[in-house]
Structures are given as structure tokens and as C-alpha cells.
Scaffold this motif. Structure first.
Motif, PDB file in Angstrom:
ATOM      1  N   LYS A 190       8.431  13.895  11.957  1.00  0.00           N
ATOM      2  CA  LYS A 190       8.025  14.423  10.657  1.00  0.00           C
ATOM      3  C   LYS A 190       8.396  13.430   9.566  1.00  0.00           C
ATOM      4  CE  LYS A 190       8.691  19.313  11.863  1.00  0.00           C
ATOM      5  NZ  LYS A 190       9.421  20.568  11.529  1.00  0.00           N
ATOM      6  N   LEU A 191       7.683  13.521   8.448  1.00  0.00           N
ATOM      7  CA  LEU A 191       8.068  12.884   7.202  1.00  0.00           C
ATOM      8  C   LEU A 191       8.669  13.972   6.324  1.00  0.00           C
ATOM      9  CD1 LEU A 191       8.091  10.523   5.147  1.00  0.00           C
ATOM     10  CD2 LEU A 191       5.785  11.224   4.485  1.00  0.00           C
ATOM     11  N   LEU A 192       9.924  13.762   5.887  1.00  0.00           N
ATOM     12  CA  LEU A 192      10.658  14.770   5.128  1.00  0.00           C
ATOM     13  C   LEU A 192      10.814  14.324   3.685  1.00  0.00           C
ATOM     14  CD1 LEU A 192      13.592  15.394   7.638  1.00  0.00           C
ATOM     15  CD2 LEU A 192      11.404  16.599   7.542  1.00  0.00           C
ATOM     16  N   ALA A 193      10.809  15.288   2.774  1.00  0.00           N
ATOM     17  CA  ALA A 193      11.140  15.049   1.371  1.00  0.00           C
ATOM     18  C   ALA A 193      12.309  15.952   1.007  1.00  0.00           C
ATOM     19  CB  ALA A 193       9.941  15.339   0.467  1.00  0.00           C
ATOM     20  N   LEU A 194      13.405  15.356   0.490  1.00  0.00           N
ATOM     21  CA  LEU A 194      14.613  16.084   0.142  1.00  0.00           C
ATOM     22  C   LEU A 194      14.947  15.858  -1.324  1.00  0.00           C
ATOM     23  CD1 LEU A 194      16.850  14.888   3.139  1.00  0.00           C
ATOM     24  CD2 LEU A 194      15.322  16.871   3.107  1.00  0.00           C
ATOM     25  N   ASP A 195      15.615  16.820  -1.926  1.00  0.00           N
ATOM     26  CA  ASP A 195      16.117  16.668  -3.285  1.00  0.00           C
ATOM     27  C   ASP A 195      17.313  15.714  -3.248  1.00  0.00           C
ATOM     28  OD1 ASP A 195      17.684  17.131  -5.711  1.00  0.00           O
ATOM     29  OD2 ASP A 195      16.349  18.830  -6.065  1.00  0.00           O
ATOM     30  N   SER A 196      17.237  14.607  -3.968  1.00  0.00           N
ATOM     31  CA  SER A 196      18.300  13.598  -3.911  1.00  0.00           C
ATOM     32  C   SER A 196      19.612  14.092  -4.510  1.00  0.00           C
ATOM     33  CB  SER A 196      17.851  12.320  -4.629  1.00  0.00           C
ATOM     34  OG  SER A 196      17.671  12.559  -6.013  1.00  0.00           O
ATOM     35  N   ARG A 197      19.574  15.170  -5.325  1.00  0.00           N
ATOM     36  CA  ARG A 197      20.789  15.680  -5.955  1.00  0.00           C
ATOM     37  C   ARG A 197      21.530  16.670  -5.068  1.00  0.00           C
ATOM     38  NH1 ARG A 197      17.211  17.507 -10.949  1.00  0.00           N
ATOM     39  NH2 ARG A 197      16.083  18.166  -9.082  1.00  0.00           N
ATOM     40  N   THR A 198      20.782  17.433  -4.268  1.00  0.00           N
ATOM     41  CA  THR A 198      21.391  18.498  -3.474  1.00  0.00           C
ATOM     42  C   THR A 198      21.186  18.340  -1.971  1.00  0.00           C
ATOM     43  OG1 THR A 198      19.395  19.882  -3.561  1.00  0.00           O
ATOM     44  CG2 THR A 198      20.998  20.090  -5.378  1.00  0.00           C
ATOM     45  N   GLY A 199      20.206  17.535  -1.575  1.00  0.00           N
ATOM     46  CA  GLY A 199      19.879  17.399  -0.158  1.00  0.00           C
ATOM     47  C   GLY A 199      19.013  18.506   0.379  1.00  0.00           C
ATOM     48  N   LYS A 200      18.571  19.431  -0.456  1.00  0.00           N
ATOM     49  CA  LYS A 200      17.745  20.532   0.007  1.00  0.00           C
ATOM     50  C   LYS A 200      16.325  20.062   0.291  1.00  0.00           C
ATOM     51  CE  LYS A 200      20.325  24.160  -2.400  1.00  0.00           C
ATOM     52  NZ  LYS A 200      20.271  25.255  -3.407  1.00  0.00           N
ATOM     53  N   PRO A 201      15.730  20.515   1.409  1.00  0.00           N
ATOM     54  CA  PRO A 201      14.365  20.103   1.758  1.00  0.00           C
ATOM     55  C   PRO A 201      13.353  20.599   0.726  1.00  0.00           C
ATOM     56  CG  PRO A 201      15.493  21.049   3.647  1.00  0.00           C
ATOM     57  CD  PRO A 201      16.337  21.352   2.452  1.00  0.00           C
TER      58      PRO A 201
END
Length: 752
Positions: free
Chosen positions: A695-706
Motif C-alpha cells: 500500500k501507499l500510506l498517507a499519515l499526519d506528520s504531527r500525530t502519525g494518524k493515518p
């Protein structure tokens, strides 16, 4: 005899992924059960995601089983090696085994048995490789007599070259480690031999097989890519004559002949014998590289006879059909009479499939591919996946398999589905071969291929090819761009400078190095880092060498960071060298005492970071090498990246960690599963690749939440396989698009 002191005591079989008939070795092995493998009374029913069909063989390092599961291969079969307890309990061995297994997993290409998955962190550890139906070269020669080795030598030299380009040496090349597969000879058991060898050396002396061990290893314990060439020469001499070039007898006596006598090449065609004699030179410097041997064998007059010989081809076809019966796939067999070189490939229907026990669900921490579903489920849609239409090739294969297994009365709804790309996908560029890592510059992506000799320029907006530059060998490593020139290294050790506007060559120079070469560009020079331990600085206009720096040991493949006129080079033992980009003089070096580094170093904003097998991330000042901080995480570090004010580390515990670049304090961690090389940070979003499933994932850089994820799958996969388009490169972000390679080159939209 002093020269061979220590070689009289010799271990038995060298722990190879040997493909043997079960009856040949049943009486000499102890059965084991998984969970207490090699100590119980029965063989395991499952190993990781693989259902065990039968035992294949065993050796000094462990037992080998034939398993069926989601291996990413058409037939779904794997040779699964389970490590013996005495090695599994050795912490040093486990660390080396994990490192070599994961390094070997990056090697692919014709003639190489690919590493499919592993359980290096499990108890006991295991490793799954591609299963090759067919006899070994040793069995083939003993059964059918000497072979013409011109075509055989070309194919084996090409495979060995690819192994060396990937930064590995085989260390135990011999006839039993060459399988005569349906698609040609296949080298097995590369890479992981080092972990076994390093452990056995402290217990039993020299490890290897007499007659195939290079003289420099017998005398001084030194081994490099040239030692593999010696072994290849001995293997081809055996195939051409039916006997070892150094005779038979006690191993110590054979080793003495290797050190003191010329090889016996009697009866071998003189032009071929001359080339083999060069491979078997006692001085490693006098041996040809695999690329030169490949060229020389190809240019011999007279041409090669049909390959494989008809009798051997019939045996390979028989064993291929037997393998087909295990899982019911439709094999491709070769008719050598139809084509004097490669033969004509024809499909043969498989017979009904024996039932395979259903796999149990694996925990989320399982680092391997998912097991294959039963036959009828292989041709139906996964629940909730929506309808998909299969390409014509998959449709025909599916119908053939259903017909051959008597399943024609069942619904064909799943067969008439065709995969549609994810709506985020802009385009896919895949000119028929597995692609290397790309570099993005000026709206164009530049990348080479693992399986051909082309360097491509691809329009980032449309995915259309702008031009292709052809070298004499593969150009899989990541190129570099400086000004109006793209620089790329080919696997025979040449550096090419190509005009980015039209793909024409500006210059091409050889590098006096063995193995793979990675390229990087600075402000004024272009740099080439070779796996044999040399780092070069070259004039980008002419290719003239300005300087050469020697690390004193080999270097792995991977990134070569350049920052503030400093080039960073990591060695195999984990020493990081910071080299002045203008002069080639070393500025500083850093080593981790009692630990081994992993992955490639990462540099950004005055900080260089590196990870280790013992779970540590080290942050250093780029100017001085002084350590700023170090932090221990939850598993061995697969790779590190530095972006902005954060350090990102992916570990074998399957978590991605974000650390403060200034202090090392942990900001967050997110479980992303088995990771890949892909990574990028743009704005407040982290983009990362994962595998199993890919998969290609996108995460919030501040919290790590997907935020979102996109599944990736090889569109050329057979309908029942779990083939993945695993991200194998850095992720490039430009505007609203992400670019990366995963078998092919992809472009995806990343806007919400």
C-alpha cells in the motif's frame, strides 16, 4: 601443508536450499515440528503462511520444506528453510541471518531464486525462497553426462553478475546450488551463506565445498566477488567434463591441489577451456568479471547447441508438471527442438488438485505473504472488493485451469472480471521489465531497468517515454542529474553521462571496481560509490577522475547522501565515512561499537542519522561527526529518513517512529506493517510504503494518524496469486502527484 592448516576438519553439507527428493535424504535427517523444529517427531504442518507439503532436504543450517502459500509466484510454491536450534539460539547468528536475508531479498532477475518472505524474528527463524522444479546441475550431469557449457555459462555469469551488482557474493557456488529450472539454470542459496559461515568458522574451521573454494580463501580467509568467479569456473568445468577440475578424494587433499596444481580441463573444448582456465587463476586479479565472461562465451565461434539438451528438457518438464499437481497451476514447458536456443514455450494442462489444508489467520506482526486460498476461491473476487475484469491473458489462463480441473460447471463470474486501477492512479510505465529507482528533475523521471540495459526518460505529466538510452548491461541503480546531464552506472562497471534533452551519450568511462555502483551528484562533481569499497569523484563534463577514496572494505547498495560538499559512505561493517567532496580526503569516520548498522545514512539540515540492528538510531553532526544523541527503539532499524525537524525510522517491530531531530525525543509511532523503501514528507503529510499487503500510506506528520491508503497490486499477476507492486524506491512528490517504482513506475494523485 601449512597453507591449508585448518581445512582438514570440515563441516558436512553447507546448509543450502537444496531441492532434493524426499526419499534421497529421509534416512539421514531428523524430523522436527514447528515450534520445536528439529526436536519433535513430526514435520510441521505450517511454517509462517506456508502449508507444508513435504520435506525437500536439509543440511548443516536447517531443514527445507516444500510449502504452498501466497508467494507471489505463479505456482505458489516455496522452498522454506527452518534454522536448526543451535544456530537459532545464537544471537550473533540471528542478527547476521536477518541482515543477509533482507539484503538478499533485494536481489532479483533471471537465473536467481528470489527470496519471497521470511520469519527471521520468529522462533525458530525461517526463510522462503522461490521453488525451482527440476534437478540440480550435479544431478543432471551425473544422470545425462557432460553438457555443452557455452549457453549454460552465459546464463550463470549473467545471474552472478546481478548478485554482485546488488552488493552480495554467493560464497558457496557449486553444482548442487544450481537448479536446472524450466526457464534456465537458477542459482540458489546466495547471500545467507555468510551468516552461516561466520558462525561456523568459530566452531569447525573452513566452510565450503572442496574444489570450489578459491585459493585466496584457503590461504588467507579472504573472499570477494572474484572468489565467486573461481567457483563458477569450477562449476562449468564440472558440467563440461563430468568431474571436478581438481579431482576427488579427501577434502584436504583437494584443497592442496587447488593451491598448488593447475586444473584438469582435459576433454573440454579448447576455446571454452581457455576461458575456464582464466576463471580458475590462482591470482584473483587475473580472473575475468562475470560480465566479461558472459561476453566472451557469447562470442565463441560456432554457436551453442540446443539448450537444454532434449533428455534433460524432458526431465525438467516432468518435474515441472509434478509441481503443477501440487497446486493446480498451468505450467509453461520448453520444447528445445522447436528453437535451437531457447525452445518454444507451450502450456500443459494441470491435473486435479489435491486438497490443501486451510491456513489459519496470521497475526498482524507476521512479516510474510498471505497464504493462497483454495482453488475455486482463486477465481472469485475477494469479499467487498467490487467486480473487476481480468485482462485477456488472465482470462485464458483461468479458463484453462478451470477446464483442466473439471471445474467448468462452477460459476465463471470471477474469471470475467478485470482489474481497474485505483482512481488515484494517473499512469503506469512498465516497458516489459522490472524498473529501478527513479530520480525526478525538471518534470522528467529518469530510471533504469533490472532486466534490460536501458535508461529511460519519462514525462512526469503523461507517463510517456521521451527517450531511451541503451548500454551494454543493466542500469538498475538510481541515476543522478546535474545540470543538463543525467548520470547512470551500468552493471559492468561503467559510468554513463547522457544528455537529458535527447538521450545521447556525452561520455562513458569504466570504473576500476567490481560489483554494483551507485551514483550521486554534488554541486561541482558527480560521485560513484562501488560495492567493492571505492568512492570516486569525477568531472561531470568529461568523466575524468578527480580523486578516489578507499574505505578498505565492501559497501552495501543504497543511497549515497551528499550535503555541504561532503559525501557519506557506509561500509558493510557499519563504519560511516564523511569524505570531502572536492578533494576526496576523509573528514571523519564514525563506527558503532558492538553493533551493526542497517539501511543507508540520511542527511538533512546539519544532521546525519543512521540505524542499527540493535534498535539504535544515532544522530551526528555532519561537520564533525560528533554524536548529538542516540535513541533505542522497539526493533532493528530497517531505514531512517531526516526531513525538516524530524527523524523517521521504520523498525522490524513494524512501527514507523517520528523523533525530534534536535533531541531524539519520540513524537509518535504508528504501526504500518512491513515497510518498504518508499518515504517522503511534504507539508504536514508523511507518505510511506508498506508491503504484505502493498500500500501507499498517507499519515499526519504531527500525530502519525493515518489519513488514507491506496492498495497496490501487479496488474500482470495471475488471478489467484497475491503478487504485489511493492514500492522499491524513494517516493517523489511534485505538486499533487506522487511518483515511485513498484515493478513499474507509477504516478498517483495525492490530493484528498
Amino acid at each position: 601443508m601449512r597453507a591449508v592448516a585448518g581445512v582438514v576438519t570440515r563441516a558436512g553439507l553447507h546448509g543450502n536450499l537444496v531441492h532434493m527428493r524426499q526419499g534421497d535424504i529421509e534416512s539421514s535427517l531428523t524430523h522436527g515440528g514447528c515450534g520445536s523444529v528439529m526436536t519433535g517427531r513430526v514435520d510441521p504442518q505450517r511454517i509462517g503462511p506456508y502449508t507444508v507439503l513435504r520435506r525437500l532436504g536439509g543440511g548443516g543450517m536447517g531443514l527445507v520444506y516444500l510449502g504452498v502459500g501466497g508467494t507471489g509466484r505463479a505456482h505458489g510454491l516455496a522452498a522454506v528453510k527452518v534454522i536448526r536450534p543451535e544456530y537459532a539460539e545464537d544471537r550473533q547468528f540471528r542478527r547476521r541471518f536477518a541482515h543477509e536475508a533482507r539484503t538478499s531479498a533485494r536481489v532479483s532477475g533471471p537465473g536467481i531464486a528470489a527470496v519471497l518472505s521470511d520469519g527471521v524474528d520468529e522462533d525458530p527463524p525461517w526463510l522462503a525462497t522461490e521453488f525451482v522444479p527440476g534437478p540440480s546441475l550435479g544431478e543432471a550431469v551425473r544422470t545425462y553426462g557432460p553438457l555443452d557449457v557455452r549457453r549454460l555459462g552465459v546464463l550463470l555469469a549473467a545471474a552472478l553478475r546481478q548478485i554482485h551488482v546488488s552488493g552480495l557474493v554467493h560464497r558457496d557456488l557449486k553444482p548442487s546450488n544450481v537448479m536446472m529450472g524450466n526457464g534456465g539454470p537458477v542459482i540458489i542459496d546466495f547471500g545467507i551463506a555468510r551468516a552461516y559461515e561466520d558462525t561456523r568458522l568459530t566452531r569447525t574451521g573452513v566452510v565450503g565445498t572442496s574444489g570450489y573454494i578459491a585459493p585466496e580463501y584457503l590461504r588467507h580467509g579472504r573472499f570477494d566477488a572474484r572468489s565467486d568467479v573461481f567457483a563458477l569456473g569450477a562449476v562449468l568445468a564440472f558440467a563440461a567434463s563430468g568431474r571436478s577440475p581438481y579431482g576427488a578424494g579427501h577434502p584436504a587433499a583437494v584443497d592442496v591441489r587447488v593451491l598448488s596444481e593447475d586444473p584438469d580441463l582435459t576433454g573440454i573444448d579448447p576455446p571454452v577451456a581457455e576461458l575456464l582456465r582464466a576463471c580458475l587463476a590462482r591470482d584473483p586479479a587475473e580472473r575475468p568479471t562475470p560480465a566479461r565472461l558472459e561476453t566472451a562465451l557469447s562470442n565463441l565461434p560456432g554457436g551453442a547447441p540446443p539448450w537444454p539438451p532434449p533428455a534433460l528438457a524432458a526431465e525438467i518438464a516432468r518435474q515441472t508438471r509434478e509441481a503443477a499437481e501440487q497446486v493446480g497451476y498451468v505450467p509453461t514447458v520448453v520444447d528445445p527442438a522447436a528453437d535451437p536456443l531457447h525452445g518454444t514455450r507451450t502450456r500443459t494442462a494441470a491435473r486435479p488438485v489435491p486438497p490443501v489444508s486451510q491456513p489459519q489467520p496470521q497475526p498482524s506482526s507476521q512479516r510474510s505473504l498471505r497464504p493462497a486460498p483454495p482453488l475455486l476461491q482463486r477465481f472469485s473476487s475477494p469479499a467487498g472488493s467490487g467486480r473487476r475484469r481480468l485482462p485477456r491473458r488472465k482470462l485464458l489462463l483461468g479458463l484453462a485451469a478451470l477446464s483442466a480441473t473439471g471445474a467448468g460447471a462452477y460459476t465463471l463470474a470471477g474469471v470475467f472480471q478485470e482489474e481497474q486501477p485505483d482512481p488515484r492512479q494517473n499512469w503506469r510505465f512498465a516497458p516489459g521489465s522490472e524498473m529501478g529507482e527513479a530520480v525526478l528533475a525538471g518534470g522528467t523521471l529518469y530510471l533504469g531497468s533490472h532486466e534490460n540495459s536501458n535508461l529511460y526518460a519519462v514525462d512526469a505529466a503523461t507517463g510517456r517515454q521521451r527517450w531511451a538510452y541503451t548500454a551494454k548491461s543493466g542500469m538498475a541503480d538510481k541515476p543522478a542529474v546535474l545540470g543538463t546531464t543525467v548520470f547512470a552506472a551500468s552493471s559492468e562497471g561503467r559510468l554513463h553521462a547522457v544528455d537529458i534533452a535527447n538521450g545521447r551519450r556525452r561520455w562513458s568511462v569504466p570504473l576500476a571496481s567490481l560489483g554494483g555502483v551507485s551514483v550521486a551528484a554534488g554541486d561541482k562533481l558527480v560521485y560513484a560509490r562501488a560495492t567493492d569499497g571505492y568512492l570516486y569523484g569525477l568531472d561531470p563534463a568529461t568523466g575524468r577522475r578527480r580523486w578516489r577514496f578507499q574505505t578498505g572494505e565492501g559497501m552495501p547498495t543504497g543511497r549515497t547522501p551528499v550535503a555541504a560538499d561532503t559525501v557519506f559512505a557506509m561500509t558493510n561493517s557499519g563504519v560511516l565515512h564523511a569524505v570531502d567532496g572536492s578533494t576526496g580526503r576523509r573528514r571523519w569516520k564514525f563506527s558503532v561499537t558492538g553493533d551493526t548498522t542497517s539501511g543507508s545514512p540520511a542527511v538533512h539540515g546539519g544532521t546525519v542519522c543512521l540505524g542499527t540492528r540493535e534498535h539504535w538510531v544515532h544522530a551526528l553532526e555532519t561537520a564533525s561527526g560528533k554524536q548529538r544523541w542516540k535513541r533505542r527503539l522497539g526493533g532493528s532499524i530497517n531505514d531512517v529518513h531526516v526531513q525538516g525537524d524530524a527523524v523517521y525510522a521504520h523498525c522490524q517491530d513494524q512501527f514507523l517512529y517520528a523523533l525530534d531531530a534536535r533531541t531524539g525525543r519520540q513524537r509518535w509511532r504508528c504501526e504500518i506493517g512491513a515497510g518498504t523503501e518508499g518515504f517522503a514528507v511534504v507539508g504536514d503529510t508523511v507518505y510511506a510504503g508498506r508491503s504484505h499487503p502493498s500500500k501507499l500510506l498517507a499519515l499526519d506528520s504531527r500525530t502519525g494518524k493515518p489519513r488514507w491508503e491506496v492498495p497496490l497490486r501487479d496488474p500482470s499477476a495471475l488471478p489467484w496469486s497475491e503478487d504485489e507492486a511493492r514500492i522499491s524506491s524513494e517516493i517523489h512528490i511534485s505538486g499533487r502527484n506522487a511518483y515511485f517504482t513498484a515493478l513499474g513506475l507509477y504516478s498517483f494523485r495525492i490530493d484528498p
